[in-house]
Motif scaffolding. Structure first.
Motif, PDB file in Angstrom:
ATOM      1  N   LEU A   1      77.574 -23.975 -35.725  1.00  0.00           N
ATOM      2  CA  LEU A   1      78.955 -23.582 -35.486  1.00  0.00           C
ATOM      3  C   LEU A   1      78.926 -22.114 -35.093  1.00  0.00           C
ATOM      4  O   LEU A   1      78.774 -21.226 -35.943  1.00  0.00           O
TER       5      LEU A   1
ATOM      6  N   LYS B   1      75.263 -21.343 -44.519  1.00  0.00           N
ATOM      7  CA  LYS B   1      76.285 -20.421 -44.023  1.00  0.00           C
ATOM      8  C   LYS B   1      75.628 -19.069 -43.788  1.00  0.00           C
ATOM      9  O   LYS B   1      74.811 -18.618 -44.603  1.00  0.00           O
TER      10      LYS B   1
ATOM     11  N   ALA C   1      75.922 -17.828 -35.566  1.00  0.00           N
ATOM     12  CA  ALA C   1      76.224 -19.095 -36.225  1.00  0.00           C
ATOM     13  C   ALA C   1      76.924 -18.854 -37.563  1.00  0.00           C
ATOM     14  O   ALA C   1      76.352 -18.269 -38.470  1.00  0.00           O
ATOM     15  N   TYR C   2      78.153 -19.312 -37.663  1.00  0.00           N
ATOM     16  CA  TYR C   2      78.899 -19.228 -38.915  1.00  0.00           C
ATOM     17  C   TYR C   2      78.289 -20.198 -39.929  1.00  0.00           C
ATOM     18  O   TYR C   2      78.131 -19.866 -41.104  1.00  0.00           O
TER      19      TYR C   2
ATOM     20  N   GLN D   1      75.435 -23.866 -40.244  1.00  0.00           N
ATOM     21  CA  GLN D   1      74.439 -24.744 -39.630  1.00  0.00           C
ATOM     22  C   GLN D   1      74.283 -25.987 -40.480  1.00  0.00           C
ATOM     23  O   GLN D   1      74.095 -25.895 -41.690  1.00  0.00           O
TER      24      GLN D   1
ATOM     25  N   LYS E   1      86.452 -33.538 -36.713  1.00  0.00           N
ATOM     26  CA  LYS E   1      87.269 -32.812 -35.731  1.00  0.00           C
ATOM     27  C   LYS E   1      88.619 -32.427 -36.314  1.00  0.00           C
ATOM     28  O   LYS E   1      89.131 -31.337 -36.054  1.00  0.00           O
TER      29      LYS E   1
ATOM     30  N   MET F   1      88.510 -29.091 -38.270  1.00  0.00           N
ATOM     31  CA  MET F   1      87.913 -27.918 -37.622  1.00  0.00           C
ATOM     32  C   MET F   1      88.930 -26.859 -37.219  1.00  0.00           C
ATOM     33  O   MET F   1      88.548 -25.816 -36.685  1.00  0.00           O
TER      34      MET F   1
ATOM     35  N   PHE G   1      88.296 -23.051 -37.445  1.00  0.00           N
ATOM     36  CA  PHE G   1      87.098 -22.551 -36.774  1.00  0.00           C
ATOM     37  C   PHE G   1      87.410 -22.205 -35.326  1.00  0.00           C
ATOM     38  O   PHE G   1      87.952 -23.024 -34.582  1.00  0.00           O
TER      39      PHE G   1
ATOM     40  N   ARG H   1      82.410 -22.497 -30.788  1.00  0.00           N
ATOM     41  CA  ARG H   1      81.862 -23.704 -30.179  1.00  0.00           C
ATOM     42  C   ARG H   1      80.759 -24.249 -31.078  1.00  0.00           C
ATOM     43  O   ARG H   1      80.222 -23.532 -31.922  1.00  0.00           O
ATOM     44  N   VAL H   2      80.460 -25.515 -30.879  1.00  0.00           N
ATOM     45  CA  VAL H   2      79.412 -26.178 -31.650  1.00  0.00           C
ATOM     46  C   VAL H   2      78.331 -26.630 -30.675  1.00  0.00           C
ATOM     47  O   VAL H   2      78.641 -27.234 -29.646  1.00  0.00           O
TER      48      VAL H   2
END
Length: 111
Positions: free
Chosen positions: A8, A45, A58-59, A61, A89, A92, A95, A98-99
């Protein structure tokens, strides 16, 4: 062992982080564990980033572990996964980013 990782890349507003993080830990991980053939799920995180790291580091993983590419492909094509994706979804909203997903083969694992 095959690992499918989801990164993320982005941010969650500080005031939304506790609820978002809890949703990822308590709901999303539990749902992913229902995928057929999955062996393990890890969630990480970001604790810190090196100086000069990209602004959209990455916020979080997710790492999903499977015995083989065939097992992973079957899980990703399963109706269970499709239903889980819709629920993921829906959560999300906080957030911004992008992922991305990558698949890796375990070459070695030492302690």
């Amino acid at each position: 062992m095959i690992t499918r990782s989801a990164f993320l890349l982005g941010r969650v507003a500080p005031e939304d982080q506790p609820a978002f993080d809890r949703h990822m830990r308590e709901t999303v991980v539990a749902e992913i564990l229902t995928y057929p053939g999955i062996r393990r799920v890890t969630l990480r995180k970001l604790a810190q980033a090196d100086a000069g790291a990209e602004a959209d580091a990455a916020y979080m993983q997710f790492d999903l572990f499977f015995d083989s590419h065939a097992a992973m492909d079957a899980a990703l094509a399963s109706p269970v996964r499709q239903a889980v994706q819709e629920r993921i979804k829906a959560g999300m909203g906080p957030f911004a980013g992008r992922v991305i997903h990558v698949v890796s083969d375990m070459l070695e694992d030492r302690a």
